[in-house]
Write a protein that holds these residues in place. Structure first.
Motif, mmCIF file in Angstrom:
data_model
loop_
_atom_site.group_PDB
_atom_site.id
_atom_site.type_symbol
_atom_site.label_atom_id
_atom_site.label_comp_id
_atom_site.label_asym_id
_atom_site.label_seq_id
_atom_site.Cartn_x
_atom_site.Cartn_y
_atom_site.Cartn_z
ATOM 1 N N GLY A 136 88.872 -10.748 -96.576
ATOM 2 C CA GLY A 136 89.381 -9.436 -96.396
ATOM 3 C C GLY A 136 88.555 -8.791 -95.083
ATOM 4 N N GLN A 137 88.925 -8.640 -93.997
ATOM 5 C CA GLN A 137 88.444 -8.281 -92.919
ATOM 6 C C GLN A 137 89.401 -7.283 -92.251
ATOM 7 O OE1 GLN A 137 88.718 -8.962 -89.273
ATOM 8 N NE2 GLN A 137 87.103 -7.572 -88.835
ATOM 9 N N ASP A 138 88.723 -6.207 -91.622
ATOM 10 C CA ASP A 138 89.788 -5.302 -90.687
ATOM 11 C C ASP A 138 90.979 -5.861 -90.096
ATOM 12 O OD1 ASP A 138 90.428 -3.027 -88.904
ATOM 13 O OD2 ASP A 138 89.497 -2.044 -90.439
ATOM 14 N N LEU A 139 90.488 -6.509 -88.807
ATOM 15 C CA LEU A 139 91.403 -7.213 -88.271
ATOM 16 C C LEU A 139 92.677 -8.053 -88.757
ATOM 17 C CD1 LEU A 139 92.464 -7.796 -85.430
ATOM 18 C CD2 LEU A 139 90.907 -9.659 -85.022
ATOM 19 N N LEU A 140 92.254 -8.712 -89.770
ATOM 20 C CA LEU A 140 92.987 -9.719 -90.529
ATOM 21 C C LEU A 140 94.159 -8.701 -91.542
ATOM 22 C CD1 LEU A 140 90.526 -12.369 -92.004
ATOM 23 C CD2 LEU A 140 91.514 -12.262 -89.955
ATOM 24 N N LEU A 141 93.531 -7.779 -91.581
ATOM 25 C CA LEU A 141 94.541 -6.803 -92.306
ATOM 26 C C LEU A 141 95.481 -5.837 -91.643
ATOM 27 C CD1 LEU A 141 94.701 -6.393 -95.570
ATOM 28 C CD2 LEU A 141 92.592 -7.600 -94.897
ATOM 29 N N GLN A 142 94.758 -5.872 -90.290
ATOM 30 C CA GLN A 142 95.714 -5.175 -89.279
ATOM 31 C C GLN A 142 97.066 -6.093 -89.094
ATOM 32 O OE1 GLN A 142 94.540 -2.797 -86.074
ATOM 33 N NE2 GLN A 142 92.388 -2.477 -87.023
ATOM 34 N N ALA A 143 96.738 -7.385 -89.033
ATOM 35 C CA ALA A 143 97.634 -8.318 -88.477
ATOM 36 C C ALA A 143 98.706 -8.576 -89.808
ATOM 37 C CB ALA A 143 96.777 -9.787 -88.250
ATOM 38 N N MET A 144 98.074 -8.551 -90.970
ATOM 39 C CA MET A 144 99.043 -9.283 -91.949
ATOM 40 C C MET A 144 99.748 -8.048 -92.560
ATOM 41 S SD MET A 144 98.079 -8.402 -95.361
ATOM 42 C CE MET A 144 98.941 -9.995 -96.122
ATOM 43 N N SER A 145 99.286 -6.855 -92.228
ATOM 44 C CA SER A 145 100.036 -5.620 -92.822
ATOM 45 C C SER A 145 101.046 -5.138 -92.122
ATOM 46 C CB SER A 145 99.030 -4.458 -93.076
ATOM 47 O OG SER A 145 98.544 -3.938 -92.095
ATOM 48 N N GLY A 146 101.351 -5.585 -90.609
ATOM 49 C CA GLY A 146 102.393 -5.307 -89.901
ATOM 50 C C GLY A 146 101.918 -4.256 -88.855
ATOM 51 N N MET A 147 100.521 -3.744 -88.973
ATOM 52 C CA MET A 147 99.862 -2.763 -87.988
ATOM 53 C C MET A 147 99.900 -3.224 -86.818
ATOM 54 S SD MET A 147 96.500 -0.742 -88.483
ATOM 55 C CE MET A 147 96.889 0.013 -90.019
ATOM 56 N N ALA A 148 99.426 -4.482 -86.302
ATOM 57 C CA ALA A 148 99.376 -4.825 -85.095
ATOM 58 C C ALA A 148 100.734 -4.858 -84.366
ATOM 59 C CB ALA A 148 98.457 -6.256 -84.998
ATOM 60 N N MET A 149 101.753 -5.101 -85.250
ATOM 61 C CA MET A 149 103.047 -5.018 -84.507
ATOM 62 C C MET A 149 103.885 -3.824 -84.089
ATOM 63 S SD MET A 149 104.138 -8.271 -83.840
ATOM 64 C CE MET A 149 105.784 -8.289 -83.764
ATOM 65 N N LEU A 150 102.968 -2.814 -84.328
ATOM 66 C CA LEU A 150 103.581 -1.408 -84.128
ATOM 67 C C LEU A 150 103.327 -1.075 -82.727
ATOM 68 C CD1 LEU A 150 102.506 0.710 -87.220
ATOM 69 C CD2 LEU A 150 104.906 -0.190 -86.816
ATOM 70 N N SER A 151 102.293 -1.647 -82.012
ATOM 71 C CA SER A 151 101.893 -1.076 -80.642
ATOM 72 C C SER A 151 101.725 -2.226 -79.628
ATOM 73 C CB SER A 151 100.488 -0.435 -81.047
ATOM 74 O OG SER A 151 100.496 0.712 -81.870
ATOM 75 N N GLY A 152 101.689 -1.834 -78.442
ATOM 76 C CA GLY A 152 101.684 -2.666 -77.266
ATOM 77 C C GLY A 152 102.911 -2.965 -76.491
ATOM 78 N N LEU A 198 91.604 -3.102 -98.907
ATOM 79 C CA LEU A 198 92.120 -3.204 -97.651
ATOM 80 C C LEU A 198 93.478 -3.274 -97.364
ATOM 81 C CD1 LEU A 198 89.373 -5.250 -95.947
ATOM 82 C CD2 LEU A 198 89.173 -2.581 -96.284
ATOM 83 N N LEU A 199 94.143 -4.019 -98.092
ATOM 84 C CA LEU A 199 95.571 -4.126 -97.905
ATOM 85 C C LEU A 199 96.644 -2.872 -98.321
ATOM 86 C CD1 LEU A 199 98.290 -5.812 -97.419
ATOM 87 C CD2 LEU A 199 97.941 -6.667 -99.676
ATOM 88 N N ASN A 200 96.079 -2.247 -99.472
ATOM 89 C CA ASN A 200 96.978 -1.013 -99.772
ATOM 90 C C ASN A 200 96.287 0.163 -98.770
ATOM 91 O OD1 ASN A 200 97.425 -2.450 -102.078
ATOM 92 N ND2 ASN A 200 97.029 -0.951 -103.547
ATOM 93 N N ALA A 201 95.200 0.140 -98.258
ATOM 94 C CA ALA A 201 94.871 1.000 -97.183
ATOM 95 C C ALA A 201 95.545 1.065 -96.162
ATOM 96 C CB ALA A 201 93.339 0.993 -96.974
ATOM 97 N N ALA A 202 95.693 -0.255 -95.610
ATOM 98 C CA ALA A 202 96.318 -0.445 -94.227
ATOM 99 C C ALA A 202 97.688 -0.154 -94.277
ATOM 100 C CB ALA A 202 96.378 -2.087 -93.933
ATOM 101 N N LEU A 203 98.338 -0.277 -95.590
ATOM 102 C CA LEU A 203 99.970 0.158 -95.789
ATOM 103 C C LEU A 203 99.975 1.591 -95.932
ATOM 104 C CD1 LEU A 203 101.398 -2.842 -97.824
ATOM 105 C CD2 LEU A 203 101.707 -2.242 -95.523
ATOM 106 N N ASP A 204 98.856 2.137 -96.565
ATOM 107 C CA ASP A 204 98.847 3.579 -96.492
ATOM 108 C C ASP A 204 98.793 4.305 -95.332
ATOM 109 O OD1 ASP A 204 98.867 5.908 -98.736
ATOM 110 O OD2 ASP A 204 96.982 6.329 -97.574
ATOM 111 N N LEU A 205 97.888 3.580 -94.372
ATOM 112 C CA LEU A 205 98.082 4.259 -93.173
ATOM 113 C C LEU A 205 99.350 4.134 -92.310
ATOM 114 C CD1 LEU A 205 94.714 2.630 -92.010
ATOM 115 C CD2 LEU A 205 95.048 5.355 -91.963
ATOM 116 N N GLN A 206 100.403 3.243 -92.627
ATOM 117 C CA GLN A 206 101.505 3.320 -92.213
ATOM 118 C C GLN A 206 102.546 3.936 -92.941
ATOM 119 O OE1 GLN A 206 102.039 -1.197 -90.277
ATOM 120 N NE2 GLN A 206 100.113 -1.268 -91.729
ATOM 121 N N ILE A 207 102.161 4.953 -93.647
ATOM 122 C CA ILE A 207 103.226 5.479 -94.716
ATOM 123 C C ILE A 207 104.486 5.913 -94.029
ATOM 124 C CG2 ILE A 207 102.075 7.707 -94.370
ATOM 125 C CD1 ILE A 207 102.823 8.139 -97.645
#
Length: 399
Positions: A136-152, A198-207
């Protein structure tokens, strides 16, 4: 505010240390229990940021705490931990699921020793489930939670956030959970198992975007040039100017048309046009900004009450008057690293940030002190040190 609350910290990296630092800042007595070689963050720092051999990564997440070194492979050391658990209010750990249980300090073991204990486990994906053994590492969770696909930019790679925001949010959630459990214990006398991952936190950031998706379906595709999100109406994001960048947010097309003297934007005057013609509005704003300097744009935006912000780098953030007014940066004179600037506790209580009571501790700095408080005699402490059960820096006499 948490004076009298004793916290045992089996934490390393960022998620766990940040969580207990929040508790320590507001008065909890946090005892960091480290292995003989010390916690991971003592020997690693992003940006290779070491000052006089001291890891800045360690300094940013371990203030207001005490440190004790124990070799938990030794049964006598485990007995020390059991004694500490008896008197503790909270135990926070962020080892991989099952690691502390193998040593005899999982939740079921700990609650047997102390039924009033609030036990907080910080993990990557949760203490159970198909991913519990994954790293469980920050970048990995940004990737698998969908967060990285929100921007760019829609024509380039997905874009992760350039800071460990998932770690830090999971830490805040862990601290919140501990406080909630302590409040319940005050009423009922019962301890509790608190879990933050981290998974729940990553998704909570994307509420917001994830809930839109759950109820309406796929979000708009990533635009090119990039927009700031996949669900806001245009304009929304960071736009290039003739000589730099500017952020523009949630502005009506009539204001934009006036600011840019644009007949094309003026024609998109329906209240729903920023949604129905999102890509067109986005492209027109991008083109108009490219023809103007950042300074000229800011003047025009001020005149027409358009929401914008400069896109600062850290040199500008450091000197920002509001950042200075808020007291975000604290100046510390560390005994080894020398002058260091760190981030202060983010919350204010009656207008003030909690004071720095203790420097981030040296490895094993408080071993003797903690053992003495736990009831060990001076002779027994020296015996444990001599046998390598516990470790501590040499005293001036020994040196």
């Amino acid at each position: 505010m948490l004076e009298g609350i004793k916290v045992l910290s089996f934490t390393h990296f960022l998620q766990g240390p940040s969580a207990v630092q929040m508790l320590a800042d507001v008065g909890a007595d946090v005892i960091k229990i480290e292995p003989p070689k010390g916690a991971f963050e003592r020997g690693w720092a992003g940006f290779d940021a070491f000052q006089e051999g001291v890891s800045i990564f360690f300094l940013l997440g371990n203030r207001n705490q005490r440190a004790i070194q124990l070799d938990l492979r030794n049964e006598q050391a485990r007995e020390v931990v059991r004694r500490l658990i008896e008197e503790a209010d909270v135990l926070v750990e962020n080892y991989r699921p099952g690691v502390l249980a193998k040593l005899g300090f999982g939740y079921e073991d700990a609650r047997t020793i102390n039924p009033r204990l609030v036990y907080c486990s910080c993990t990557g994906y949760g203490s159970t489930g198909p991913y519990q053994k994954r790293p469980g590492q920050d970048l990995l969770l940004q990737a698998m939670s969908g967060m990285a696909m929100l921007s760019g930019d829609g024509e380039t790679a997905p874009t992760p956030v350039g800071s460990a925001i998932v770690d830090q949010h999971a830490a805040a959630l862990a601290a919140f959970g501990v406080l909630a459990a302590l409040q319940r214990r005050q009423r009922t006398g019962k301890g509790c198992m608190v879990e933050s991952n981290l998974l729940n936190a990553a998704l909570d950031l994307q509420i917001e975007p994830f809930t839109y998706y759950l109820n309406k379906g796929p979000l708009w595709k990533r635009s090119s040039p990039a927009m700031g999100s996949r669900f806001h109406p245009a304009p929304y994001g960071v736009y290039k100017t003739a000589d730099g960048w500017i952020a523009v947010s949630l502005t009506t097309t009539d204001k934009l048309a006036s600011a840019f003297d644009s007949s094309e934007l003026a024609a998109l005057n329906h209240p729903k046009d920023p949604v129905r013609n999102r890509d067109r509005v986005h492209q027109l704003v991008a083109q108009a900004l490219l023809a103007r300097t950042t300074e000229a744009v800011m003047r025009a935006f001020d005149q027409h009450d358009i929401w914008y912000a400069p896109v600062n780098d850290y040199a500008q953030v450091e000197t920002d008057p509001q950042v200075a007014h808020n007291g975000v940066v604290m100046h510390v004179d560390h005994p080894q690293a020398g002058p260091v600037r760190l981030m202060a506790h983010p919350v204010r209580y009656d207008g003030q940030a909690p004071a720095l009571r203790r420097m981030p501790p040296a490895l094993g700095e408080h071993t003797r002190e903690v053992l003495a408080e736990a009831g060990y005699s001076a002779a027994r402490i020296e015996q444990l040190l001599a046998e390598g059960v516990a470790l501590a820096p040499k005293t001036e006499v020994e040196a």
